[in-house]
Design an enzyme around this catalytic site. Structure first.
Site, PDB file in Angstrom:
ATOM      1  CD  GLU A 121      -3.113  -0.956   0.357  1.00 56.86           C
ATOM      2  OE1 GLU A 121      -3.184   0.061  -0.343  1.00 56.86           O
ATOM      3  OE2 GLU A 121      -3.952  -1.879   0.296  1.00 56.86           O
TER       4      GLU A 121
ATOM      5  CB  SER B 183     -57.163 -23.810  23.910  1.00 54.99           C
ATOM      6  OG  SER B 183     -58.264 -23.712  23.052  1.00 54.99           O
TER       7      SER B 183
END
Lengths: 173, 822
Positions: free
Chosen positions: B213, B494
């Site tokens: 880089e 239920s």
């Protein structure tokens, strides 16, 4: 009446834990079921009753046959004990909770955890965990008595003399 | 001003009349004067502009300076809280499931290898498992890296050794694999990172970065002019601006402000800021920030920032375990993670990795042998690890966030690097995810429903401590949107019936499981609204039915009649006692479950039943450590007894019966063993919601199925949610549900008549019953109740053995004499 904050109480607590971990009599109470459920209470698929699951933790054992504490639980109880001695309540509870994840139906572990809470002065937690231990203790009367003692102590320390007396009465019987 | 001007012009006019001869001279002098004034004026303006520009530039630079410093200081330490799964424990006597352990190891990024000399490797055979474990900071232990060796005999772990580097070993009873990092609590931009310090970064990575880089990194002052010159030359030659040329410092600045725009407008401030950074911080600080900051990929909506996290994401391993090829691969991905995505474009990545290697060779950072060796390596991207990295359990994560919100400020969660040890069990979660999606597909096919119309939510809890083992808020497990398990509130139908019956059983001098309930039509008058006339699902009424039967068959009329007789306040009190934490309006429809709840709400209530009557807080977090590894908070096991054990016993027995003989029957098919499953179906009006809640000894699972638009699904609890439920539970390691032991409960044979039978009391069944309920008047066939001669006191302490089946223990019926005189 034992106050867990004093040194004698500490020794008592320690001895109780020793008894739990070391001596085989009240130890490893893995299977809480003494007999299989009667056949009409068993799951039936296509007219056939499903067999009961296998594995040593579910083997049918009577009180006398109970095995000694499993090595892993023994080890974790030993850790909890040394953490209790150094007043590392979080550590002690953590070790016992770790053991409980392995043997969640071991009433001795619940009782040991209750004891740590009592020594820590977390009375309400102590009472609840001792009650939990009792629901799993079946007919282990020595364990029940130990739990009643913890509950009586905790209620008294919590200022609930009436509830404490109930458990002292049970102990006296 | 205007007047003055006019006057001047008038004067000029007059003078022009008088001095016509000197006209030319005068014009010249005016011009000269004007030019001079203009010159002076522009000089002044120019000076001011220059001054202004300089001032502006200084101000701008100062502004940039503040901005870049704030960014650098702030970003340097902004690490989101990291979330870990539960650790897998391995201990003596444990059944050893090689497949399960291996999937866990692979997800952790361990690599199978014949020798385990390198950290992060393992080998597994039928009798042994060797692992070179990484160091890990557990909440209660700072474990160094270590080698372990397990031996397995008869399918169980028989021996565990921890081996020191010297070869000495120590036997132990229990060890654990480290938990897996599965997510982070990040702010809205979903950035994530695993911070690494420069001294932990392998030198090869630093060498590769600098060689590839920015070779002048250590000598320039923020700008790499050689690189810039190259870019400028190329731009002039081709008219295109190419990437590169930026120094590492510039790239760091660029990453802070996250625009990939390549223009002069961006380039100038970037260059100024780079120089400013170099003024304030040394090279190592800048390099460390760079290594932790750059963008290396995207996992779902998580941006992978920094090499530390990228290493975990692509290899499942920490940075210091990577070899040269793997490190240079990361450098290759750097800066263009979507173009160089190793999972999608391995060919591109290999090419660029080789370029990185080449630049290292040119910079004399590696020798020919290292170069050739690394170049010959495959990419080694771990598919399991990168899949594991995308396993972010969004639904469970939602619960963790909710649970932590009360204890921690959101900025602490976003920036303090907290380590959060959660309860999620990846194995259970995997079962839940695959079973739910597979079963939903099948149900849609079987019921000819359009594909993808059904939705589901589910939660799996450990019954002994309330820990959430798995959770799902969408049929697509990786969907991070609407979390139905926490947010979809639907009527539960239920599912509330057991709590109505429990309320009745808590009055043992009025009700037992054998008590007859009228399953007959009922009309409830309500002020201000029309009368309420509930109906059974089959539209019929069934006469007097035993309570256990009414629950098993989920009879609405019997439930409403019972609930009204008990009092709505009593039933609602039970709901609140067992863990429903929102107020419920006192309406009779509550008895049939017209209460909207989410899956987690339902699981809280059923957990109280599954744990034997103890209300346990549902928890998703075990403990929290600070970023520095200091324990902050432990969520201890907590419980409160809210139902006496005897009543829990009875209601759980009834729920087992609902599975053995009732509406829950469907879940049993496919089970290999009898785990004593207890459970209940729930269906709401017009089949809009399908529920099933049920538990074994160790796991409680609640499932909801329905549609997001709340339209009917044509599914009942049994045909929808129950199928999903069994798909999940049948693949989990279950333990049998034990009802416990009580001296107060005996089993009793009850005679009864079939509904349409002409003969009375020819049928019988055995039910558990409290001693105090034995002489109730509302039992069926009271004249057929048989009593045992056995002495009650003796039978209470009866200890059954293997050979003896339990006998029916009944108290002797009191004689009239005894009844009167005690």
């Amino acid at each position: 009446m034992i106050n867990f904050r004093n040194p004698f109480a500490f020794i008592f607590g320690f001895m109780a834990m020793m008894q739990l971990a070391g001596c085989a009599s009240s130890a490893r109470v893995a299977p809480d079921r003494s007999v299989p459920a009667p056949i009409e209470e068993r799951a039936i698929v296509d007219g056939k009753a499903l067999p009961l699951p296998e594995g040593p933790d579910l083997r049918i054992e009577t009180m006398q046959e109970r095995k000694v504490v499993s090595p892993v639980v023994k080890r974790l109880i030993a850790s909890a004990r040394s953490q209790t001695l150094s007043q590392d309540w979080d550590g002690a509870s953590g070790s016992l909770e770790r053991a409980l994840r392995i043997e969640p139906r071991n009433p001795n572990l619940w009782s040991a955890l209750a004891e740590v809470k009592c020594e820590q002065g977390a009375w309400q937690k102590c009472i609840q965990l001792a009650a939990k231990s009792n629901t799993l203790s079946r007919a282990d009367s020595s364990l029940r008595r130990r739990n009643w003692h913890l509950m009586a102590t905790a209620h008294k320390a919590n200022g609930n003399n009436e509830a404490a007396q109930q458990f002292f009465d049970k102990l006296a019987k | 001003m205007a007047n003055k001007k006019t006057q001047n012009i008038t004067t000029d006019k007059n003078s022009s009349k008088k001095l016509r001869g000197t006209k030319d001279n005068a014009e010249f002098s005016i011009l000269k004067r004007t030019a001079g004034a203009l010159w002076r004026f522009s000089k002044l303006i120019f000076g001011r502009v220059v001054l202004g520009l300089v001032v502006c530039l200084i101000a701008y630079t100062a502004y940039l300076d503040v901005m870049i410093r704030r960014e650098f200081e702030g970003q340097k330490w902004a690490i989101p809280a990291h979330l870990y799964t539960r650790p897998l424990e391995l201990y003596l006597g444990q059944t050893f499931d090689a497949q399960l352990v291996e999937s866990e190891l692979k997800e952790l990024g361990y690599v199978g290898s014949s020798s385990i000399n390198r950290v992060g490797t393992y080998n597994l055979s039928s009798q042994t498992l060797n692992v070179h474990q990484r160091a890990f900071r557990f909440w209660d232990e700072d474990r160094p890296r270590q080698r372990i060796s397990l031996s397995v005999v008869d399918g169980r772990i028989a021996d565990i050794k921890v081996i020191e580097p010297s070869g000495n070993y120590e036997s132990t009873e229990i060890i654990r694999l480290e938990p897996r990092l599965f997510g982070s609590v990040s702010p809205l931009n979903h950035e994530d990172r695993t911070l690494v310090k420069l001294d932990e970064v392998p030198q090869a990575l630093i060498d590769a970065l600098i060689a590839y880089e920015d070779r002048q990194f250590y000598s320039h002052f923020g700008l790499n002019f050689k690189g810039l010159a190259r870019v400028a030359f190329y731009a002039i030659k081709t008219g295109k601006i190419i990437g590169g040329g930026s120094s590492i410092t510039q790239q760091l600045v660029k990453n802070y402000f996250l625009t990939s725009e390549r223009s002069l407008r961006r380039k100038v401030p970037e260059m100024i800021m780079s120089v400013l950074l170099e003024v304030h911080y040394d090279k190592n600080e800048i390099l460390q920030a760079y290594i932790n900051e750059v963008n290396l990929g995207q996992a779902g909506n998580r941006a992978i920032h920094g090499f530390g996290l990228a290493s975990r994401y692509y290899y499942g391993r920490p940075l210091n375990e990577l070899d040269l090829s793997e490190l240079t691969t990361l450098v290759a991905i750097n800066n263009a993670p979507s173009r160089y995505n190793p999972l999608r474009r391995p060919d591109r990545v290999v090419k660029k990795r080789d370029i990185v290697l080449k630049s290292m060779l040119e910079a004399n950072k590696i020798d020919d042998r290292q170069y050739e060796l690394a170049k010959a390596s495959a990419l080694n991207i771990s598919p399991v690890a990168s899949r594991a990295a995308t396993l972010s359990y969004p639904s469970f994560l939602g619960l963790v966030r909710k649970d932590l919100k009360d204890a921690y400020k959101s900025e602490d969660l976003h920036s303090e690097g907290l380590q959060i040890y959660t309860t999620i069990n990846p194995r259970v979660q995997a079962v839940l995810e695959t079973s739910i999606s597979r079963e939903l597909d099948r149900i849609e096919k079987d019921h000819s429903l359009a594909e993808g119309t059904l939705q589901a939510a589910a939660v799996v809890l450990r019954t002994d401590n309330g820990e959430v083992a798995a959770m799902l808020g969408d049929r697509n497990a990786s969907f991070a949107g609407f979390n139905r398990a926490l947010k979809a509130k639907r009527p539960v139908g239920s599912l509330l019936k057991p709590f109505v019956f429990l309320t009745a059983l808590e009055s043992p001098n009025r009700y037992s499981l054998a008590s007859l309930l009228p399953d007959s039509p009922v009309v409830v008058e309500q002020k201000g609204s029309p009368d309420w006339q509930p109906k059974n699902y089959d539209g019929r009424s069934h006469g007097d039915v035993m309570m256990v039967e009414a629950l098993a068959q989920s009879y609405n009329l019997a439930t409403v009649n019972l609930g009204l007789a008990l009092g709505l306040d009593k039933v609602i009190d039970t709901l609140e006692r067992v863990g429903h934490d929102r107020s419920v309006r006192e309406l009779p429809s509550v008895l049939l479950g017209a209460v909207p709840m989410n899956t987690l709400d339902v699981s809280k209530m059923y957990l109280t039943l599954a744990s034997g009557g103890f209300k346990i807080p549902v928890k998703s977090v075990r403990s929290v450590l600070s970023g520095e590894g200091k324990p902050l908070n432990r969520y201890a096991l907590d419980m409160e007894q809210v139902i006496e054990p005897e009543y829990t016993y009875l209601i759980n027995y009834a729920l087992q019966d609902a599975v053995r003989n009732g509406t829950g029957r469907v879940v049993l098919r496919g089970f290999e063993y009898d785990y004593g499953i207890a459970g209940k179906t729930g269906t709401t009006n017009d089949y809009r919601d399908s529920w099933f809640a049920g538990f074994s000894g160790n796991y409680l699972t609640v499932v909801w199925v329905g549609r997001d638009d709340n339209k009917p699904t044509s599914l009942t609890g049994a045909s929808g949610a129950a199928r999903l439920w069994k798909g999940v539970m049948q693949r989990l390691p279950l333990q049998r549900l034990e009802l416990g032991f009580s001296e107060e409960i005996v089993s009793q044979k009850f005679f009864y008549s079939k509904l349409d039978a002409t003969e009375r009391c020819t049928e019988h069944r055995t039910l558990p019953v409290l001693l105090s309920s034995l002489e109730l008047e509302n039992m069926p066939c009271p004249d057929r109740i048989e009593y045992d001669d056995r002495d009650l006191e003796e039978s209470k302490y009866f200890e059954p053995t293997d050979e003896e089946m339990p006998i029916e223990r009944r108290p002797r019926k009191k004689s009239l004499w005894e009844k009167i005189f005690g």
